[in-house]
Design a protein around this motif. Sequence first.
Motif, PDB file in Angstrom:
ATOM      1  N   VAL A 192       0.854  -1.183   0.000  1.00 31.64           N
ATOM      2  CA  VAL A 192       0.000   0.000   0.000  1.00 31.64           C
ATOM      3  C   VAL A 192       0.890   1.233   0.000  1.00 31.64           C
ATOM      4  N   PRO A 193       0.439   2.323  -0.609  1.00 32.39           N
ATOM      5  CA  PRO A 193       1.270   3.531  -0.682  1.00 32.39           C
ATOM      6  C   PRO A 193       1.321   4.256   0.660  1.00 32.39           C
ATOM      7  N   THR A 194       2.524   4.524   1.128  1.00 31.51           N
ATOM      8  CA  THR A 194       2.718   5.282   2.373  1.00 31.51           C
ATOM      9  C   THR A 194       3.799   6.340   2.164  1.00 31.51           C
ATOM     10  N   PRO A 195       3.579   7.272   1.242  1.00 32.96           N
ATOM     11  CA  PRO A 195       4.605   8.283   0.947  1.00 32.96           C
ATOM     12  C   PRO A 195       4.750   9.275   2.079  1.00 32.96           C
ATOM     13  N   GLY A 196       5.873   9.985   2.054  1.00 38.14           N
ATOM     14  CA  GLY A 196       6.126  11.017   3.051  1.00 38.14           C
ATOM     15  C   GLY A 196       7.567  11.002   3.489  1.00 38.14           C
ATOM     16  N   HIS A 197       8.004   9.886   4.065  1.00 39.60           N
ATOM     17  CA  HIS A 197       9.430   9.737   4.380  1.00 39.60           C
ATOM     18  C   HIS A 197      10.244  10.000   3.126  1.00 39.60           C
ATOM     19  N   ASP A 210      -6.832 -13.732  11.824  1.00 38.36           N
ATOM     20  CA  ASP A 210      -7.308 -13.033  13.009  1.00 38.36           C
ATOM     21  C   ASP A 210      -6.501 -11.791  13.354  1.00 38.36           C
ATOM     22  N   ILE A 211      -5.486 -11.492  12.548  1.00 34.92           N
ATOM     23  CA  ILE A 211      -4.619 -10.357  12.858  1.00 34.92           C
ATOM     24  C   ILE A 211      -3.982  -9.858  11.571  1.00 34.92           C
ATOM     25  N   THR A 212      -3.621  -8.588  11.562  1.00 32.52           N
ATOM     26  CA  THR A 212      -2.955  -7.980  10.409  1.00 32.52           C
ATOM     27  C   THR A 212      -1.596  -7.466  10.847  1.00 32.52           C
ATOM     28  N   TRP A 213      -0.599  -7.751  10.035  1.00 36.41           N
ATOM     29  CA  TRP A 213       0.756  -7.244  10.285  1.00 36.41           C
ATOM     30  C   TRP A 213       0.996  -6.097   9.310  1.00 36.41           C
ATOM     31  N   PHE A 214       1.395  -4.944   9.843  1.00 40.69           N
ATOM     32  CA  PHE A 214       1.646  -3.779   9.007  1.00 40.69           C
ATOM     33  C   PHE A 214       3.137  -3.476   9.050  1.00 40.69           C
ATOM     34  N   LEU A 215       3.846  -3.868   7.991  1.00 42.12           N
ATOM     35  CA  LEU A 215       5.300  -3.707   7.897  1.00 42.12           C
ATOM     36  C   LEU A 215       5.550  -2.333   7.288  1.00 42.12           C
ATOM     37  N   ALA A 216       5.855  -1.373   8.159  1.00 39.82           N
ATOM     38  CA  ALA A 216       5.762   0.044   7.806  1.00 39.82           C
ATOM     39  C   ALA A 216       7.014   0.614   7.165  1.00 39.82           C
ATOM     40  N   GLY A 217       8.126  -0.160   7.094  1.00 36.08           N
ATOM     41  CA  GLY A 217       9.353   0.435   6.576  1.00 36.08           C
ATOM     42  C   GLY A 217       9.709   1.665   7.387  1.00 36.08           C
ATOM     43  N   ASP A 218       9.932   2.791   6.689  1.00 29.11           N
ATOM     44  CA  ASP A 218      10.246   4.045   7.369  1.00 29.11           C
ATOM     45  C   ASP A 218       9.083   5.037   7.294  1.00 29.11           C
ATOM     46  N   ALA A 219       7.879   4.547   7.036  1.00 27.74           N
ATOM     47  CA  ALA A 219       6.721   5.454   7.067  1.00 27.74           C
ATOM     48  C   ALA A 219       6.622   6.130   8.424  1.00 27.74           C
ATOM     49  N   THR A 240       2.308  15.440   3.308  1.00 26.01           N
ATOM     50  CA  THR A 240       2.025  14.078   2.858  1.00 26.01           C
ATOM     51  C   THR A 240       2.375  13.064   3.932  1.00 26.01           C
ATOM     52  N   ALA A 241       3.493  13.288   4.636  1.00 28.63           N
ATOM     53  CA  ALA A 241       3.884  12.372   5.713  1.00 28.63           C
ATOM     54  C   ALA A 241       2.819  12.329   6.799  1.00 28.63           C
ATOM     55  N   ARG A 242       2.281  13.493   7.180  1.00 31.96           N
ATOM     56  CA  ARG A 242       1.223  13.528   8.194  1.00 31.96           C
ATOM     57  C   ARG A 242      -0.022  12.797   7.719  1.00 31.96           C
ATOM     58  N   ALA A 243      -0.368  12.982   6.439  1.00 23.57           N
ATOM     59  CA  ALA A 243      -1.547  12.298   5.893  1.00 23.57           C
ATOM     60  C   ALA A 243      -1.353  10.787   5.901  1.00 23.57           C
ATOM     61  N   THR A 244      -0.137  10.334   5.604  1.00 22.81           N
ATOM     62  CA  THR A 244       0.157   8.901   5.646  1.00 22.81           C
ATOM     63  C   THR A 244      -0.006   8.342   7.046  1.00 22.81           C
ATOM     64  N   ARG A 255      -9.162  -2.853  12.348  1.00 22.99           N
ATOM     65  CA  ARG A 255      -8.901  -4.288  12.476  1.00 22.99           C
ATOM     66  C   ARG A 255      -7.723  -4.472  13.424  1.00 22.99           C
ATOM     67  N   PRO A 256      -7.594  -5.618  14.079  1.00 24.38           N
ATOM     68  CA  PRO A 256      -6.437  -5.841  14.951  1.00 24.38           C
ATOM     69  C   PRO A 256      -5.146  -5.826  14.130  1.00 24.38           C
ATOM     70  N   THR A 257      -4.290  -4.849  14.395  1.00 21.50           N
ATOM     71  CA  THR A 257      -3.107  -4.635  13.559  1.00 21.50           C
ATOM     72  C   THR A 257      -1.874  -4.446  14.424  1.00 21.50           C
ATOM     73  N   VAL A 258      -0.823  -5.191  14.107  1.00 23.99           N
ATOM     74  CA  VAL A 258       0.478  -5.016  14.743  1.00 23.99           C
ATOM     75  C   VAL A 258       1.330  -4.131  13.836  1.00 23.99           C
ATOM     76  N   ILE A 259       1.801  -3.010  14.362  1.00 24.75           N
ATOM     77  CA  ILE A 259       2.595  -2.049  13.600  1.00 24.75           C
ATOM     78  C   ILE A 259       4.072  -2.398  13.755  1.00 24.75           C
ATOM     79  N   LEU A 260       4.761  -2.555  12.624  1.00 24.82           N
ATOM     80  CA  LEU A 260       6.154  -3.003  12.653  1.00 24.82           C
ATOM     81  C   LEU A 260       7.025  -2.114  11.751  1.00 24.82           C
ATOM     82  N   PRO A 261       7.483  -0.970  12.272  1.00 26.40           N
ATOM     83  CA  PRO A 261       8.443  -0.153  11.522  1.00 26.40           C
ATOM     84  C   PRO A 261       9.821  -0.818  11.475  1.00 26.40           C
ATOM     85  N   ALA A 262      10.670  -0.290  10.613  1.00 26.04           N
ATOM     86  CA  ALA A 262      11.983  -0.903  10.395  1.00 26.04           C
ATOM     87  C   ALA A 262      13.008  -0.536  11.454  1.00 26.04           C
ATOM     88  N   HIS A 263      12.732   0.485  12.283  1.00 27.69           N
ATOM     89  CA  HIS A 263      13.729   0.923  13.262  1.00 27.69           C
ATOM     90  C   HIS A 263      13.135   1.092  14.655  1.00 27.69           C
TER      91      HIS A 263
END
Length: 278
Positions: A192-197, A210-219, A240-244, A255-263
Motif C-alpha cells: 500500500v502507498p505510504t509516501p512522506g518519508h 485473526d490479525i494484520t501485520w503492518f510492515l511500515a518500513g520508514d513510514a 504528505t507524511a502527516r496524511a500517511t 482491524r487488529p493490527t500489529v505495527i512493525l516499523p523498520a527501526h
Amino acid sequence: MIRVTAIETGKARMKTAQRIGREDRGPLGRKIDIFRDREWVEPLPILCFLVEHPEGRFLVDTGDTWRNSVPGYLPSWNPFFKQVSIRVAPEEEVGPRLAALGLDPARDLAAVVLTHFHHDHTGGLDHFPHTRVIGPRENYAVSTGIKGMMMGCLPQRWPVWLKPELVDMDGLAVGPFPASHALTTDGRVLLVPTPGHVAGHCSVVVLDDDITWFLAGDATYSQENLRVGATDGVTNDPETARATLARIREFAHTRPTVILPAHDPDGPRRLAAREVFS
C-alpha cells in the motif's frame, strides 16, 4: 497459516532531529536542524521481516551491510552520511541471519520486497542474486543517479545484476489507502502507498485470519511517533507524511493490527506478543 519473523541486521544511530522533525519546519529547515543537532538517539535496530505464506517466503527489505565500515563505501562528498552511524558485523547481514534460520538466501525466497531504496533497506541485496526483487516504481524513479545519491540511496553500490521488478499501485483501495498492489494471488500480502518519508514509499500489509501485520518500513520510525503523528526530519513533504500517518492509524483502528516499523526497538516484542495498535 502465515508467519512473520523480525530479522535484525545491525544497529543505526541518528540525530534526534531526524527521528522527529519540528512540525513548524519545512523540508529545508528540517535538514538544517539535523546538521545542527548535537544529540543522538540510542542505537536503533535495522529490521527486515520474513513473511512465510503458502505461496512462498517474502523478505521485506534487506537491512544494511558491514561494508559501511569500509573507507570510501559511503561517499564523503554527501554530508548526509555523517549524520547517521551504521554498525553491522558481517554475521549480522541478512544472508547469515537467514542461514541461521535454516534458509538458503539465494534459493529459498519467492521474492524480496523493498519498501523503498534507501541504503539501510537495500544493503543486503547482494545475498539474493537468484531472487525476484520487487520495489515501488515511483520510489525507484527518485533513487537512481545523482538525485538518488543525494537522497540517501547508494545506487552505485547496488549489485550489477539488479533489475528490480517495478510495480505500481494498480490494485483496489484497502481501507483508507487509495490503491494497492497484491504480492500473492490470494491478496493476503500486498503493498500500500505510504509516501512522506520519501516519495513512492510503500508498506507491506499481511492479512492473517485473526490479525494484520503492518510492515511500515520508514513510514514512521516508531509506533509512538505514529500514535502522536510525529513526522521525521528526512521528509521533503511533511504534509504528505502527516496524511500517511493518519491513514495508517485509521487502518489500524479498523482491524487488529500489529505495527512493525523498520527501526522500532519495541517492534520485535510486539510481534512476538501479537500486541495490536490501539
